[in-house]
Design a protein around this motif. Sequence first.
Motif, PDB file in Angstrom:
ATOM      1  N   ARG A   1      48.443  38.620  47.132  1.00 40.37           N
ATOM      2  CA  ARG A   1      49.477  37.524  47.347  1.00 40.37           C
ATOM      3  C   ARG A   1      50.390  37.310  46.122  1.00 40.37           C
ATOM      4  N   ALA A   2      49.727  37.456  45.019  1.00 39.36           N
ATOM      5  CA  ALA A   2      50.403  37.184  43.628  1.00 39.36           C
ATOM      6  C   ALA A   2      51.689  38.355  43.526  1.00 39.36           C
ATOM      7  N   ASN A   3      50.964  39.499  43.661  1.00 37.28           N
ATOM      8  CA  ASN A   3      51.793  40.796  43.642  1.00 37.28           C
ATOM      9  C   ASN A   3      53.015  40.551  44.690  1.00 37.28           C
ATOM     10  N   ASP A   4      52.882  40.129  46.000  1.00 36.27           N
ATOM     11  CA  ASP A   4      53.925  40.114  46.905  1.00 36.27           C
ATOM     12  C   ASP A   4      54.882  39.003  46.414  1.00 36.27           C
ATOM     13  N   LEU A   5      54.558  38.075  45.576  1.00 33.63           N
ATOM     14  CA  LEU A   5      55.272  37.101  45.344  1.00 33.63           C
ATOM     15  C   LEU A   5      55.957  37.331  43.745  1.00 33.63           C
ATOM     16  N   GLY A   6      55.807  38.675  43.548  1.00 37.07           N
ATOM     17  CA  GLY A   6      56.789  38.793  42.242  1.00 37.07           C
ATOM     18  C   GLY A   6      55.918  38.657  40.963  1.00 37.07           C
ATOM     19  N   ARG A   7      54.680  38.278  41.182  1.00 39.18           N
ATOM     20  CA  ARG A   7      53.787  38.134  39.792  1.00 39.18           C
ATOM     21  C   ARG A   7      53.300  39.324  39.466  1.00 39.18           C
ATOM     22  N   LYS A   8      53.086  39.830  38.071  1.00 37.22           N
ATOM     23  CA  LYS A   8      52.632  41.165  37.789  1.00 37.22           C
ATOM     24  C   LYS A   8      51.375  40.873  36.907  1.00 37.22           C
ATOM     25  N   VAL A   9      50.850  39.580  36.627  1.00 39.54           N
ATOM     26  CA  VAL A   9      49.887  39.246  35.579  1.00 39.54           C
ATOM     27  C   VAL A   9      49.270  38.125  36.377  1.00 39.54           C
ATOM     28  N   VAL A  10      47.791  38.094  36.468  1.00 39.74           N
ATOM     29  CA  VAL A  10      46.806  37.277  37.014  1.00 39.74           C
ATOM     30  C   VAL A  10      46.196  36.714  35.843  1.00 39.74           C
ATOM     31  N   ARG A  11      45.870  35.748  35.722  1.00 40.72           N
ATOM     32  CA  ARG A  11      44.777  35.038  34.910  1.00 40.72           C
ATOM     33  C   ARG A  11      43.846  34.243  35.448  1.00 40.72           C
ATOM     34  N   LEU A  12      42.698  34.276  34.965  1.00 35.97           N
ATOM     35  CA  LEU A  12      41.511  33.157  35.265  1.00 35.97           C
ATOM     36  C   LEU A  12      40.620  32.756  34.088  1.00 35.97           C
ATOM     37  N   ASP A  13      40.011  31.545  34.387  1.00 33.76           N
ATOM     38  CA  ASP A  13      38.814  31.294  33.416  1.00 33.76           C
ATOM     39  C   ASP A  13      37.487  30.834  33.900  1.00 33.76           C
ATOM     40  N   THR A  14      36.738  31.239  33.317  1.00 30.48           N
ATOM     41  CA  THR A  14      35.254  30.943  33.691  1.00 30.48           C
ATOM     42  C   THR A  14      34.262  30.200  32.765  1.00 30.48           C
ATOM     43  N   ASN A  15      33.245  29.656  33.258  1.00 32.11           N
ATOM     44  CA  ASN A  15      32.220  29.348  32.590  1.00 32.11           C
ATOM     45  C   ASN A  15      31.112  30.247  32.018  1.00 32.11           C
ATOM     46  N   ARG A  16      30.655  30.154  31.110  1.00 32.21           N
ATOM     47  CA  ARG A  16      29.282  31.113  30.565  1.00 32.21           C
ATOM     48  C   ARG A  16      28.059  31.208  31.631  1.00 32.21           C
ATOM     49  N   ALA A  17      28.089  30.061  32.140  1.00 27.54           N
ATOM     50  CA  ALA A  17      26.861  29.827  33.210  1.00 27.54           C
ATOM     51  C   ALA A  17      27.192  30.715  34.429  1.00 27.54           C
ATOM     52  N   LEU A  18      28.377  31.116  34.749  1.00 27.93           N
ATOM     53  CA  LEU A  18      28.626  31.740  36.004  1.00 27.93           C
ATOM     54  C   LEU A  18      28.872  33.398  35.801  1.00 27.93           C
ATOM     55  N   GLU A  19      27.489  33.740  35.536  1.00 26.37           N
ATOM     56  CA  GLU A  19      27.333  35.100  35.228  1.00 26.37           C
ATOM     57  C   GLU A  19      27.775  36.326  36.306  1.00 26.37           C
ATOM     58  N   ALA A  20      27.494  35.779  37.341  1.00 26.83           N
ATOM     59  CA  ALA A  20      27.720  36.732  38.740  1.00 26.83           C
ATOM     60  C   ALA A  20      29.439  36.972  38.531  1.00 26.83           C
ATOM     61  N   ALA A  21      29.960  35.798  38.471  1.00 24.33           N
ATOM     62  CA  ALA A  21      31.652  35.579  38.357  1.00 24.33           C
ATOM     63  C   ALA A  21      32.128  36.577  37.433  1.00 24.33           C
ATOM     64  N   THR A  22      31.445  36.475  36.223  1.00 24.35           N
ATOM     65  CA  THR A  22      32.154  37.071  34.891  1.00 24.35           C
ATOM     66  C   THR A  22      32.028  38.663  35.196  1.00 24.35           C
ATOM     67  N   ARG A  23      30.645  38.993  35.883  1.00 31.69           N
ATOM     68  CA  ARG A  23      30.608  40.310  36.093  1.00 31.69           C
ATOM     69  C   ARG A  23      31.680  40.972  37.189  1.00 31.69           C
ATOM     70  N   LEU A  24      31.915  40.098  38.249  1.00 30.74           N
ATOM     71  CA  LEU A  24      32.847  40.521  39.154  1.00 30.74           C
ATOM     72  C   LEU A  24      34.237  40.807  38.307  1.00 30.74           C
ATOM     73  N   TYR A  25      34.576  39.722  37.653  1.00 30.29           N
ATOM     74  CA  TYR A  25      35.912  39.959  36.953  1.00 30.29           C
ATOM     75  C   TYR A  25      36.061  40.995  36.090  1.00 30.29           C
ATOM     76  N   ARG A  26      35.108  41.270  35.407  1.00 28.05           N
ATOM     77  CA  ARG A  26      35.033  42.527  34.430  1.00 28.05           C
ATOM     78  C   ARG A  26      34.981  43.857  35.179  1.00 28.05           C
TER      79      ARG A  26
END
Length: 298
Positions: free
Chosen positions: A248-273
Amino acid sequence: MDTERRTPGQQVEQVRRFNRTVAEHVGVLHDQYLGGARPYGQARLLWEIGDTETHDVRSVRARHSGYISRLLRALEADGLVAVEPHPRDRRVRTVRLTDAGRTERAQLDARSQDLAGSLLHPLDPAQRTRLTAAMAEVERLLTASVVSVETLDPDHPDAVHCLRSYTAELGQLFDSGFDPDRTLLPDPGELRAPRGLFLLARLHGEPVGCGGLKLPADAPAEIKRLWISPQARGLGLARRLLSQLESRANDLGRKVVRLDTNRALEAATRLYRTSGYTEVPAFNDEPYAHHWFEKHLA
């Protein structure tokens, strides 16, 4: 031939053969399922209703196709279920098993147990392990295939349910708890067009996941509030929502996406990496963040 090397047509044929084999072995094609008095559809509905709970008829219909009403009428005529107005809202109908329905459901449970045992009995231990592992994988994939994703207003009751569940879970996981008023996105309205968007995932009509995309005018798009219900984890849904938010971001012309996360969310961190995100210096002062990620979209 390895499954990965099959053409799309060959893969479809494999699915059709699997369906035929399963239907034959579990008795779906018989008029008297598991040797009982009724066909598979009616027997399956008895299991769906359960032996103790009262269900909203609409929620039962949401899990099946339009012929549910006919099945309910057949079971009601046989005295196995009771369809009644909801005690607090007569516009809503409920369904529950009668004593006769619970008795027949128990008989079906016993016969189903025997059938499962008969499928496993001729196999050696290694074959049983392979078969049950394959069945578990097929079940996960089939469940994943019926999850739908839609764009929804963040003030919709189902969106609110997911956001509240997200907040409650973070409150349990974070050492300091989680106060949504302290975050950089206290107002879900920031996930509403044109400032953003909100995706909601449903399984059998029930909300089981969400993710938001923030679209600031002077900064890259930012993914927020990515959450999956515990009952829907293991289906690849977090990665699917993440991918759709990126698209959706790409379709709207955005070429970079960002996010932040907490160290307790280990599964989420693995997903992003593993989804191509690179850790970068902090780009905001989110009080609950320990890691900041960025991804350049193709």
